[in-house]
Design a protein around this motif. Structure first.
Motif, short mmCIF file in Angstrom:
data_model
loop_
_atom_site.label_atom_id
_atom_site.label_comp_id
_atom_site.label_asym_id
_atom_site.label_seq_id
_atom_site.Cartn_x
_atom_site.Cartn_y
_atom_site.Cartn_z
N ARG A 63 0.97 -1.18 -0.04
CA ARG A 63 -0.03 0.08 -0.10
C ARG A 63 0.97 1.22 -0.04
NH1 ARG A 63 -4.88 -2.13 4.13
NH2 ARG A 63 -5.51 -3.57 2.65
N LYS A 64 2.01 1.17 0.39
CA LYS A 64 2.94 2.48 0.52
C LYS A 64 3.13 2.82 -0.69
CE LYS A 64 5.20 1.64 4.83
NZ LYS A 64 6.49 1.39 5.74
N GLU A 65 3.30 1.84 -1.99
CA GLU A 65 3.65 2.26 -3.34
C GLU A 65 2.33 2.00 -4.17
OE1 GLU A 65 6.65 -0.58 -4.24
OE2 GLU A 65 5.47 -2.37 -3.72
N LEU A 66 1.03 2.56 -3.58
CA LEU A 66 0.00 2.36 -4.40
C LEU A 66 0.00 3.27 -5.51
CD1 LEU A 66 -3.01 1.87 -2.00
CD2 LEU A 66 -2.52 0.38 -3.92
N ALA A 67 0.45 4.35 -5.35
CA ALA A 67 0.36 5.40 -6.35
C ALA A 67 1.24 4.93 -7.59
CB ALA A 67 0.96 6.82 -6.18
N HIS A 68 2.06 4.18 -7.61
CA HIS A 68 2.90 3.76 -9.01
C HIS A 68 2.95 2.11 -8.90
CE1 HIS A 68 6.39 3.74 -6.28
NE2 HIS A 68 5.94 4.82 -5.91
N LEU A 69 1.83 1.48 -8.35
CA LEU A 69 1.83 0.10 -8.38
C LEU A 69 1.93 -0.69 -9.88
CD1 LEU A 69 2.08 -2.46 -6.40
CD2 LEU A 69 -0.34 -2.23 -6.10
N TYR A 70 1.17 0.11 -10.46
CA TYR A 70 1.10 -0.42 -12.09
C TYR A 70 2.46 -0.78 -12.46
CZ TYR A 70 0.55 -0.60 -17.21
OH TYR A 70 0.31 -0.70 -18.39
N GLU A 71 3.20 0.25 -12.42
CA GLU A 71 4.54 0.24 -13.13
C GLU A 71 5.42 -0.86 -12.56
OE1 GLU A 71 7.38 3.49 -15.46
OE2 GLU A 71 7.41 3.52 -13.31
N THR A 72 5.32 -0.96 -11.33
CA THR A 72 6.22 -1.73 -10.55
C THR A 72 5.78 -3.38 -11.02
OG1 THR A 72 4.91 -1.90 -8.31
CG2 THR A 72 6.46 -0.48 -8.65
N ASP A 73 4.44 -3.52 -11.12
CA ASP A 73 4.13 -4.73 -11.66
C ASP A 73 4.24 -5.99 -10.52
OD1 ASP A 73 2.28 -6.23 -13.39
OD2 ASP A 73 4.05 -6.87 -14.46
N LYS A 74 4.23 -5.28 -9.41
CA LYS A 74 4.19 -6.43 -8.10
C LYS A 74 2.95 -6.95 -8.01
CE LYS A 74 8.06 -4.28 -5.86
NZ LYS A 74 8.71 -3.40 -4.61
N SER A 113 -6.82 9.20 -5.97
CA SER A 113 -5.43 9.37 -6.28
C SER A 113 -5.05 8.23 -6.84
CB SER A 113 -4.75 10.23 -5.18
OG SER A 113 -5.43 11.19 -4.43
N THR A 114 -5.23 7.28 -6.44
CA THR A 114 -4.33 6.03 -6.73
C THR A 114 -4.91 5.67 -8.17
OG1 THR A 114 -4.36 4.96 -4.46
CG2 THR A 114 -4.37 3.35 -6.57
N VAL A 115 -6.13 5.82 -8.43
CA VAL A 115 -6.68 5.63 -9.66
C VAL A 115 -6.06 6.72 -10.86
CG1 VAL A 115 -8.68 5.73 -11.08
CG2 VAL A 115 -8.72 4.69 -9.09
N SER A 116 -6.12 8.11 -10.47
CA SER A 116 -5.50 9.03 -11.20
C SER A 116 -3.94 8.62 -11.73
CB SER A 116 -5.77 10.24 -10.83
OG SER A 116 -5.11 10.45 -9.54
N ALA A 117 -3.28 8.44 -10.75
CA ALA A 117 -1.70 8.31 -10.96
C ALA A 117 -1.51 7.18 -11.72
CB ALA A 117 -1.04 8.16 -9.49
N ASN A 118 -2.21 6.12 -11.49
CA ASN A 118 -1.89 4.88 -12.08
C ASN A 118 -2.28 4.63 -13.59
OD1 ASN A 118 -0.52 2.31 -10.46
ND2 ASN A 118 -2.11 3.48 -8.96
N ILE A 119 -3.55 5.41 -13.67
CA ILE A 119 -4.19 5.52 -15.04
C ILE A 119 -3.29 6.54 -15.97
CG2 ILE A 119 -5.95 6.65 -16.42
CD1 ILE A 119 -6.96 4.14 -15.40
N ALA A 120 -2.63 7.61 -15.40
CA ALA A 120 -1.81 8.64 -16.09
C ALA A 120 -0.60 7.78 -16.39
CB ALA A 120 -1.49 9.58 -15.11
#
Length: 264
Positions: A63-74, A113-120
């Motif tokens: 959850r600490k890296e939720l804002a960019h969890l998409y790119e890390t693909d963990k 904020s999680t949705v907007s960052a990962n979608i971007a």
């Protein structure tokens, strides 16, 4: 040879029956009183909006890296869900290009904020994207992406204390601009001609502009930002967001003729 009472077996059987009856009654009462969204069917029936995608609950350690969890693909389930939302978004703008995308919700803490960052970040793999943190009351972008303390942002640009070029940060292959200095009058800044002019200029520089907006029920900022949007995504937290609250928030946006394309 043995006592005729108390009839322990009968008492135990009756107690078990009454306890079961009480449990079922309480469960039915709780279900009746729980007026939150529990499924995509609830969303489509109550809000009359399509569901663009569903994000799964992630493990606590991620959850600490939720804002960019998409790119890390963990979390592959999470990443695949973001791709689904990106596809739904791209397919929905075949007639009218969705240059400016606003993401909002009913209340804080629902995941906008999680949705907007990962979608971007997901859109940034194909296009030139700018992510704007327009939630000047509870900004999260600078913290989530570890901008240096005192980094200027949107408020600084609109107040004239910083240039746009000096306020933009690059991370995860997209441009970002945080909220900056928290102002006493966020709504006045967002409704100013300066902000409208800035968005118009940025449309010529970027393929997509994703704006993280304040919640609809907290302040009126989302209504103002919605009028500038080509598309608005409404975020709902499953088994948490109140149905009447979301209905009210969506209704306010519809009255302002904001183009809501769907729900996450």
């Amino acid at each position: 040879n043995k006592p005729i009472k108390p009839r322990k077996g009968l008492i135990l059987l009756m107690a078990m029956f009454l306890a079961g009856l009480a449990g079922v009654g309480l469960s039915l009462l709780r279900e009746k009183l729980n007026n939150t969204f529990k499924s995509t069917e609830d969303v489509e029936a109550k809000l009359n909006l399509p569901v663009l995608g569903i994000l799964p609950q992630v493990k606590r350690k991620q959850r600490k890296e939720l804002a960019h969890l998409y790119e890390t693909d963990k979390d592959q389930g999470f990443s695949e869900s973001i791709r689904t939302i990106r596809t739904s978004l791209v397919l929905s703008d075949l007639d009218i290009p969705h240059k400016v995308i606003v993401v909002t919700s009913s209340l804080p803490g629902e995941g906008k904020s999680t949705v907007s960052a990962n979608i971007a970040i997901a859109l940034g793999q194909m296009e030139k994207v700018l992510l704007i943190d327009a939630d000047m009351r509870r900004p999260t972008l600078a913290k989530n992406f570890e901008f240096a303390v005192g980094t200027p942002g949107l408020a600084n640009v609109l107040s004239g204390t910083s240039k746009f070029a000096d306020s933009v940060q690059q991370a995860h292959n997209i441009d970002m601009i945080g909220a900056g200095m928290v102002p006493p009058n966020p709504l006045e800044l967002l409704s100013s001609p300066c902000f409208i002019e800035l968005i118009e200029q940025l449309k010529g520089q970027y393929d997509r502009i994703v704006i993280d907006s304040p919640p609809t029920q907290a302040v009126s900022d989302a209504l103002m930002l919605g009028t500038l949007a080509d598309a608005l995504i409404y975020v709902i937290k499953s088994d948490d967001t109140s149905i009447p609250l979301a209905v009210k928030g969506v209704g306010q946006l519809v009255q302002k003729k904001v183009p809501i394309i769907g729900v996450v």
